[in-house]
Design an enzyme around this catalytic site. Structure first.
Site, mmCIF file in Angstrom:
data_model
loop_
_atom_site.group_PDB
_atom_site.id
_atom_site.type_symbol
_atom_site.label_atom_id
_atom_site.label_comp_id
_atom_site.label_asym_id
_atom_site.label_seq_id
_atom_site.Cartn_x
_atom_site.Cartn_y
_atom_site.Cartn_z
ATOM 1 N N ASP A 146 -4.569 -27.411 10.129
ATOM 2 C CA ASP A 146 -5.080 -27.151 11.469
ATOM 3 C C ASP A 146 -4.229 -26.097 12.187
ATOM 4 O O ASP A 146 -3.018 -26.010 11.967
ATOM 5 C CB ASP A 146 -5.062 -28.459 12.267
ATOM 6 C CG ASP A 146 -5.953 -28.404 13.486
ATOM 7 O OD1 ASP A 146 -6.765 -27.475 13.600
ATOM 8 O OD2 ASP A 146 -5.821 -29.299 14.345
ATOM 9 N N ASN A 202 -17.721 -28.015 11.102
ATOM 10 C CA ASN A 202 -17.440 -26.582 11.234
ATOM 11 C C ASN A 202 -18.694 -25.716 11.151
ATOM 12 O O ASN A 202 -18.680 -24.554 11.582
ATOM 13 C CB ASN A 202 -16.445 -26.116 10.175
ATOM 14 C CG ASN A 202 -15.052 -26.663 10.372
ATOM 15 O OD1 ASN A 202 -14.292 -26.803 9.417
ATOM 16 N ND2 ASN A 202 -14.684 -26.989 11.612
#
Length: 257
Positions: free
Chosen positions: A37, A85
């Site tokens: 991340d 996503n």
């Protein structure tokens, strides 16, 4: 790089060597899951573009796997693209898909890793599906770290797919729903997960300071240890990795006991 930066870099390397020298390889996690991340925030902080941030994150992967090899890790699961996503704007998603496809090709061409896809193929473009299948076939013989590339992956979706696979398998074998209901247990569902033949993660590392799993390997991480690191993924260093291993080794895993 100025003198201060050079000195800081030297001190970090010396510290990493010290930590590595005291690392007990017998206590190293055999399976590490990584939530990589912070690519976009790293790019913003450095005054760069989102695409550059994703590329920088991709370039970190081989370096990270090299550290895993040095410390006798056997399985690594890299979360490259979640099912969520796909909701990102096309001007970000399309380049990201291309970067991820390049990552898969690079890992397959390296010769040190055995690539295995975890995720839903149906969500992925046809070209990426072919790349993943070719990577798995090309590396099937490799006696190295198993690298699970989690692409189009969601933890809830994985469990749903596992149940669907279990039902279809029972149907193919002529098992009645009553008999299936009697025989269903944790192990049976586990065998139908994307990682069915693999050990569960011992350690999950998440970078960027976020302290949540976001649906990562919900079933498999029931007894995993977690390590949350403040640094963004593109800036993740070997010393950060070694600290995670040291922290893991210091914990007493009780598995509910």
């Amino acid at each position: 790089m100025n003198l201060r930066d050079n000195l800081r870099s030297l001190l970090v390397r010396l510290y990493a060597r010290r930590v590595e020298g005291h690392l007990d390889h017998a206590q190293v996690p055999k399976h590490i899951g990584v939530i990589m991340d912070g690519n976009r925030r790293w790019a913003k902080a450095s005054g760069s573009t989102t695409v550059h941030g994703h590329r920088a994150g991709a370039e970190k992967i081989e370096e990270f796997l090299g550290w895993c090899t040095e410390t006798d890790v056997e399985v690594v699961t890299l979360w490259l693209l979640s099912t969520d996503n796909f909701d990102r704007p096309q001007d970000e998603l399309v380049p990201l898909l291309g970067i991820i496809e390049d990552v898969v090709r690079t890992l397959a061409a390296d010769g040190r890793w055995r690539v295995h896809h975890v995720g839903t193929m149906d969500l992925l473009p046809a070209g990426m599906q072919r790349t993943l299948k070719e990577a798995e076939e090309r590396t099937a013989h490799v006696d190295g770290i198993v690298v699970n590339v989690a692409i189009g992956y969601g933890g809830r979706q994985e469990i749903a797919d596992a149940v669907r696979s279990m039902l279809l398998d029972a149907q193919d074998k002529g098992v009645t729903m009553e008999d299936l209901a009697e025989s269903v247990d944790v192990d049976m569902i586990g065998r139908h997960l994307y990682t069915g033949a693999q050990p569960d993660p011992d350690l999950v590392i998440r970078t960027s300071g976020e302290q949540r799993l976001s649906g990562f390997m919900l079933w498999q991480t029931a007894h995993s240890e977690y390590y949350f690191c403040e640094v963004f993924w593109p800036a993740f260093r070997k010393v950060d990795f070694l600290r995670a291993l040291r922290d893991y080794a210091a914990r007493h895993r009780r598995y509910g006991g």
